[in-house]
Design an enzyme around this catalytic site. Structure first.
Site, mmCIF file in Angstrom:
data_model
loop_
_atom_site.group_PDB
_atom_site.id
_atom_site.type_symbol
_atom_site.label_atom_id
_atom_site.label_comp_id
_atom_site.label_asym_id
_atom_site.label_seq_id
_atom_site.Cartn_x
_atom_site.Cartn_y
_atom_site.Cartn_z
ATOM 1 N N SER A 1 2.974 13.718 5.436
ATOM 2 C CA SER A 1 4.149 12.860 5.253
ATOM 3 C C SER A 1 3.712 11.389 5.194
ATOM 4 O O SER A 1 2.963 11.025 4.291
ATOM 5 C CB SER A 1 5.172 13.131 6.365
ATOM 6 O OG SER A 1 6.432 12.610 6.039
ATOM 7 N N MET A 2 4.131 10.545 6.131
ATOM 8 C CA MET A 2 3.636 9.170 6.143
ATOM 9 C C MET A 2 2.119 9.140 6.141
ATOM 10 O O MET A 2 1.493 8.290 5.489
ATOM 11 C CB MET A 2 4.158 8.419 7.373
ATOM 12 C CG MET A 2 3.609 7.000 7.511
ATOM 13 S SD MET A 2 4.109 6.155 9.037
ATOM 14 C CE MET A 2 3.062 6.998 10.244
#
Length: 279
Positions: free
Chosen positions: A100-101
């Site tokens: 994700s991030m």
């Protein structure tokens, strides 16, 4: 995200959690967390790889073992600080994994290290992260009221449910959560020469946040080869489909490190294999 950690940051000025492998590894795998998460997301991984692979969970400021530090709100200064911290860890071949991030951070870290004259990673693993050149399709929430942020967190399943029952704890976590969302939401992609390393991407069959068609365009970011794996699960298939994911990671590292027999045949506890293989 928890306020305490079961493992201590001991390397790279606190950016890497855990001690070095006793035997010299063939390759290091730096693992970057998702928004609101910490190095503990990868706490179990070192035991799931042989000595040839040194798993290095990265701890970002503002959480767990670095609770007293302010979290970064922008991608560039965060990546530059991390690149500086890792300079002493690049004496071996390395790979990057981000969820994700963390996928965005891993990509920008690979480019930042290259700009500094370091070798590129042997493999870039990106998990549940949209290709960086795509326009953002989700609304910004890092500067929205708390109830909007909490609703998004619940939808993602990013925070354990018991945290919502403790308003004081949630209030403590909120600045770092907002900062992490800001890192992603204020990011601007700037074209650079394509990476030359293989890019291995993962998506979840039920991930509404980053569906498979959002990770497929990662192939545009490298000339070194591209593979996409769709695993069962929602945005956090990192945990629910861990065995299938790690099978793929080990296979890619086998080729990268050049020691196939040990890495590929690393023993996994049978209880860690409940889910289906990739779809």
């Amino acid at each position: 995200m928890n306020r305490t950690a079961t493992i201590r940051a001991t390397r790279a000025h606190g950016w890497i959690v855990g001690a070095r492998r006793p035997a010299a590894p063939a390759i290091r795998l730096f693992c970057l967390p998702y928004a609101g998460g910490g190095a503990s997301a990868y706490a179990a991984w070192p035991a799931l790889f042989p000595d040839e692979v040194e798993v290095c969970p990265v701890e970002l400021p503002g959480r767990l073992t670095r609770w007293s530090e302010n979290a970064f709100e922008r991608t560039e200064p965060l990546v530059e600080a991390l690149a500086t911290a890792l300079e002493g860890e690049l004496d071996l071949p390395y790979a990057l994994f981000g969820h994700s991030m963390g996928a965005l951070l891993a990509f920008e870290l690979a480019r930042a290290l290259r700009r500094r004259g370091a070798d590129e990673p042997r493999v870039l693993f990106v998990s549940a992260g949209p290709a960086p050149q795509l326009p953002r399709r989700l609304p910004r929430i890092h500067d929205q009221p708390d109830d909007v942020v909490v609703a998004r967190l619940r939808d993602l399943g990013a925070v354990p449910e018991d945290v919502y029952a403790e308003p004081e704890l949630l209030e403590l976590l909120m600045p770092t959560i907002r900062a992490d969302f800001s890192v992603v939401e204020t990011y601007t992609h700037r074209p650079e020469p394509l990476l030359g390393c293989p890019v291995v991407v993962f998506a979840g069959t039920e991930d509404r946040e980053v569906p498979p068609d959002q990770v497929a365009p990662w192939h545009e970011q490298s000339t070194g080869g591209f593979t996409q794996h769709v695993l069962p699960g929602d945005h956090f298939f990192l945990h629910s489909a861990r065995s299938a994911l790690l099978d793929t990671v080990r296979a890619a590292l086998t080729a990268a490190a050049g020691r196939p027999s040990q890495i590929a045949r690393s023993a996994i506890n049978p209880i860690d294999r409940p889910e289906r293989k990739e779809q």
